[in-house]
Design a protein around this motif. Structure first.
Motif, PDB file in Angstrom:
ATOM      1  N   SER A 191     -12.249  24.341  27.609  1.00 13.71           N
ATOM      2  CA  SER A 191     -11.371  24.965  26.621  1.00 13.71           C
ATOM      3  C   SER A 191      -9.979  25.136  27.223  1.00 13.71           C
ATOM      4  O   SER A 191      -9.682  26.159  27.841  1.00 13.71           O
ATOM      5  CB  SER A 191     -11.944  26.321  26.191  1.00 13.71           C
ATOM      6  N   PRO A 192      -9.115  24.144  27.050  1.00 13.35           N
ATOM      7  CA  PRO A 192      -7.761  24.264  27.591  1.00 13.35           C
ATOM      8  C   PRO A 192      -6.914  25.226  26.753  1.00 13.35           C
ATOM      9  O   PRO A 192      -7.147  25.401  25.553  1.00 13.35           O
ATOM     10  CB  PRO A 192      -7.190  22.839  27.485  1.00 13.35           C
ATOM     11  N   GLY A 193      -5.941  25.816  27.398  1.00  5.72           N
ATOM     12  CA  GLY A 193      -4.935  26.566  26.652  1.00  5.72           C
ATOM     13  C   GLY A 193      -4.018  25.584  25.941  1.00  5.72           C
ATOM     14  O   GLY A 193      -4.208  24.368  26.009  1.00  5.72           O
ATOM     15  N   PRO A 194      -3.003  26.092  25.245  1.00  8.31           N
ATOM     16  CA  PRO A 194      -2.079  25.197  24.544  1.00  8.31           C
ATOM     17  C   PRO A 194      -1.420  24.208  25.509  1.00  8.31           C
ATOM     18  O   PRO A 194      -0.951  24.585  26.574  1.00  8.31           O
ATOM     19  CB  PRO A 194      -1.035  26.156  23.953  1.00  8.31           C
ATOM     20  N   ILE A 195      -1.429  22.948  25.126  1.00 10.30           N
ATOM     21  CA  ILE A 195      -0.767  21.894  25.890  1.00 10.30           C
ATOM     22  C   ILE A 195       0.096  21.119  24.899  1.00 10.30           C
ATOM     23  O   ILE A 195      -0.366  20.777  23.800  1.00 10.30           O
ATOM     24  CB  ILE A 195      -1.780  20.948  26.564  1.00 10.30           C
ATOM     25  N   ARG A 196       1.300  20.814  25.283  1.00 11.82           N
ATOM     26  CA  ARG A 196       2.234  20.143  24.365  1.00 11.82           C
ATOM     27  C   ARG A 196       1.904  18.654  24.267  1.00 11.82           C
ATOM     28  O   ARG A 196       2.574  17.799  24.844  1.00 11.82           O
ATOM     29  CB  ARG A 196       3.669  20.378  24.816  1.00 11.82           C
ATOM     30  N   THR A 197       0.829  18.362  23.540  1.00  8.69           N
ATOM     31  CA  THR A 197       0.444  16.984  23.268  1.00  8.69           C
ATOM     32  C   THR A 197       0.896  16.605  21.866  1.00  8.69           C
ATOM     33  O   THR A 197       1.216  17.470  21.039  1.00  8.69           O
ATOM     34  CB  THR A 197      -1.080  16.814  23.355  1.00  8.69           C
ATOM     35  N   GLY A 246     -22.087  25.665  29.222  1.00  7.96           N
ATOM     36  CA  GLY A 246     -21.050  26.671  29.043  1.00  7.96           C
ATOM     37  C   GLY A 246     -19.711  26.099  28.602  1.00  7.96           C
ATOM     38  O   GLY A 246     -19.512  24.894  28.504  1.00  7.96           O
ATOM     39  N   THR A 247     -18.794  27.025  28.339  1.00 12.63           N
ATOM     40  CA  THR A 247     -17.414  26.686  28.031  1.00 12.63           C
ATOM     41  C   THR A 247     -16.550  27.144  29.191  1.00 12.63           C
ATOM     42  O   THR A 247     -16.556  28.329  29.542  1.00 12.63           O
ATOM     43  CB  THR A 247     -16.950  27.375  26.729  1.00 12.63           C
ATOM     44  N   THR A 248     -15.843  26.226  29.800  1.00  7.68           N
ATOM     45  CA  THR A 248     -14.981  26.524  30.935  1.00  7.68           C
ATOM     46  C   THR A 248     -13.543  26.624  30.446  1.00  7.68           C
ATOM     47  O   THR A 248     -12.991  25.654  29.920  1.00  7.68           O
ATOM     48  CB  THR A 248     -15.086  25.431  32.009  1.00  7.68           C
ATOM     49  N   TYR A 249     -12.934  27.794  30.608  1.00  6.79           N
ATOM     50  CA  TYR A 249     -11.560  28.002  30.149  1.00  6.79           C
ATOM     51  C   TYR A 249     -10.575  27.524  31.204  1.00  6.79           C
ATOM     52  O   TYR A 249     -10.638  27.924  32.363  1.00  6.79           O
ATOM     53  CB  TYR A 249     -11.315  29.481  29.851  1.00  6.79           C
ATOM     54  N   ASP A 251      -6.920  27.817  31.001  1.00 13.74           N
ATOM     55  CA  ASP A 251      -5.837  28.323  30.144  1.00 13.74           C
ATOM     56  C   ASP A 251      -4.948  29.345  30.842  1.00 13.74           C
ATOM     57  O   ASP A 251      -4.312  30.175  30.188  1.00 13.74           O
ATOM     58  CB  ASP A 251      -6.428  28.940  28.871  1.00 13.74           C
ATOM     59  N   ALA A 252      -4.889  29.273  32.176  1.00  8.38           N
ATOM     60  CA  ALA A 252      -4.093  30.224  32.968  1.00  8.38           C
ATOM     61  C   ALA A 252      -4.526  31.679  32.718  1.00  8.38           C
ATOM     62  O   ALA A 252      -3.756  32.600  32.904  1.00  8.38           O
ATOM     63  CB  ALA A 252      -2.598  30.051  32.673  1.00  8.38           C
ATOM     64  N   GLY A 253      -5.771  31.841  32.261  1.00  6.47           N
ATOM     65  CA  GLY A 253      -6.315  33.176  32.034  1.00  6.47           C
ATOM     66  C   GLY A 253      -6.022  33.774  30.673  1.00  6.47           C
ATOM     67  O   GLY A 253      -6.376  34.925  30.405  1.00  6.47           O
ATOM     68  N   ASP A 254      -5.431  33.001  29.777  1.00  8.96           N
ATOM     69  CA  ASP A 254      -5.017  33.555  28.484  1.00  8.96           C
ATOM     70  C   ASP A 254      -6.183  34.137  27.682  1.00  8.96           C
ATOM     71  O   ASP A 254      -6.008  35.118  26.945  1.00  8.96           O
ATOM     72  CB  ASP A 254      -4.324  32.464  27.663  1.00  8.96           C
ATOM     73  N   HIS A 255      -7.391  33.591  27.848  1.00  7.82           N
ATOM     74  CA  HIS A 255      -8.515  34.059  27.038  1.00  7.82           C
ATOM     75  C   HIS A 255      -8.958  35.463  27.387  1.00  7.82           C
ATOM     76  O   HIS A 255      -9.712  36.070  26.610  1.00  7.82           O
ATOM     77  CB  HIS A 255      -9.706  33.086  27.186  1.00  7.82           C
ATOM     78  N   VAL A 256      -8.521  36.026  28.513  1.00 10.95           N
ATOM     79  CA  VAL A 256      -8.951  37.389  28.873  1.00 10.95           C
ATOM     80  C   VAL A 256      -8.103  38.452  28.179  1.00 10.95           C
ATOM     81  O   VAL A 256      -8.458  39.639  28.196  1.00 10.95           O
ATOM     82  CB  VAL A 256      -8.905  37.642  30.407  1.00 10.95           C
TER      83      VAL A 256
END
Length: 258
Positions: A191-197, A246-249, A251-256
C-alpha cells in the motif's frame, strides 16, 4: 557461500502494468533486476510502447509483452511464454487498476453497474486470474504481490469508487494467502502512499492529496516508485519467507495518522 537473504539471483517472474517511467511497475522491475531477478514485463496498451521501450536497460532489458488482462488469449500467451522460457515462476507483481473517469469522479452510490464491474475486473479479479495461471508454475513456492492504497481502509476524499475496489483486493489477498500457503506461495498487498504517477493524476484534486500526505506523514515526505520496488524485493526474497497475507504500507508512515 550462502546467498544473501535479500538476493533474487536465479529468481524468475512477471511484472505487470508498465505504462511509463512514472509507473510503480517500473520501480518494481528496476529493483527486481538490481537484486538479480530475470523477468517478463507487461504493458496493457500498444500506445505505451513508445514510452516503455527506452526503459529496457534500467530493467535489465527484460522481454516486454503486451497483455491486456481483459483479453484471456493475451494472458494465456504470457504464461505460455514464461513456461517455455523458464518452466517455473518465482514471483508475479500485479500493478494495475482502472475505473472510468465518470465513476471515479462521482459518488460511490452513483457509480454505474458497468463501471463498477469493470473497475473490479481490472483492479481486483485480474489478480486472481493471474494467480491462477501462475500457481502451476510455482512448483517450489513463490510470491504474488498486488498494489493497494489506504483508501481501502479509510475514506479518502476523492478516492471514491477505488476505495471499495481496493478493499475487495486486500480481502482477496488474505483469502488467497490462506488457500495457496500450503503450496509455499505467499501473497501480499503493498500500500504505497501518494506517488505522482500518470495514473494518479486521474484522481480528482490529487495534488492536494499528495501535499497533505507530505505535510502530515511522520517522515514529512512522499515515497517513490523505487521505495515500492525495494519493498517488493524484500517480500519476494528469502528475507520475507515467513510473511504472507498482509498489507505492507510504504507511505512514510502516513497511515498511522488519524
Amino acid at each position: 557461500m550462502a546467498a544473501h537473504p535479500f538476493s533474487l539471483e536465479g529468481k524468475t517472474g512477471i511484472v505487470t502494468g508498465l505504462a511509463n517511467a512514472d509507473s510503480i511497475a517500473y520501480g518494481c522491475a528496476k529493483a527486481m533486476h538490481e537484486a538479480g531477478a530475470e523477468m517478463i514485463v507487461t504493458y496493457g496498451s500498444p500506445k505505451a510502447e513508445k514510452h516503455i521501450t527506452p526503459l529496457g536497460p534500467d530493467m535489465g532489458n527484460p522481454q516486454l509483452m503486451l497483455c491486456d488482462v481483459q483479453d484471456e488469449s493475451q494472458v494465456e500467451a504470457l504464461f505460455a511464454q514464461a513456461r517455455e522460457r523458464w518452466g517455473k515462476l518465482d514471483f508475479l507483481i500485479h500493478s494495475m487498476a482502472f475505473a472510468t473517469r465518470d465513476d471515479l469522479h462521482g459518488r460511490v452510490v452513483d457509480c454505474s453497474r458497468e463501471g463498477f464491474g469493470m473497475a473490479m475486473d481490472v483492479s481486483c479479479h485480474s489478480f486472481m486470474r493471474l494467480a491462477r495461471q501462475a500457481e502451476p508454475l510455482m512448483k517450489e513456492g513463490g510470491t504474488l504481490i498486488t498494489m493497494s492504497y489506504y483508501g481501502a481502509e479509510k475514506v479518502v476524499e476523492n478516492y471514491n469508487l477505488m476505495g471499495p475496489v481496493k478493499a475487495a483486493l486486500e480481502a482477496s489477498v488474505r483469502y488467497m494467502a490462506d488457500e495457496l500457503g500450503p503450496a509455499g506461495i505467499r501473497v501480499h498487498a503493498i500500500s504505497p502512499g501518494p506517488i505522482r504517477t500518470r495514473a494518479a493524476s486521474g484522481i480528482k484534486d490529487f495534488e492536494n492529496l499528495a501535499q497533505t500526505a507530505e505535510q502530515r506523514s511522520p517522515l514529512r515526505r512522499l515515497v517513490s516508485i523505487e521505495d515500492v520496488g525495494r519493498t517488493a524485493v524484500f517480500l519476494t526474497s528469502e528475507a520475507g519467507h515467513s510473511l504472507t497475507g498482509g498489507t505492507t504500507y510504504v507511505d512514510a508512515g502516513d497511515h498511522v495518522k488519524a
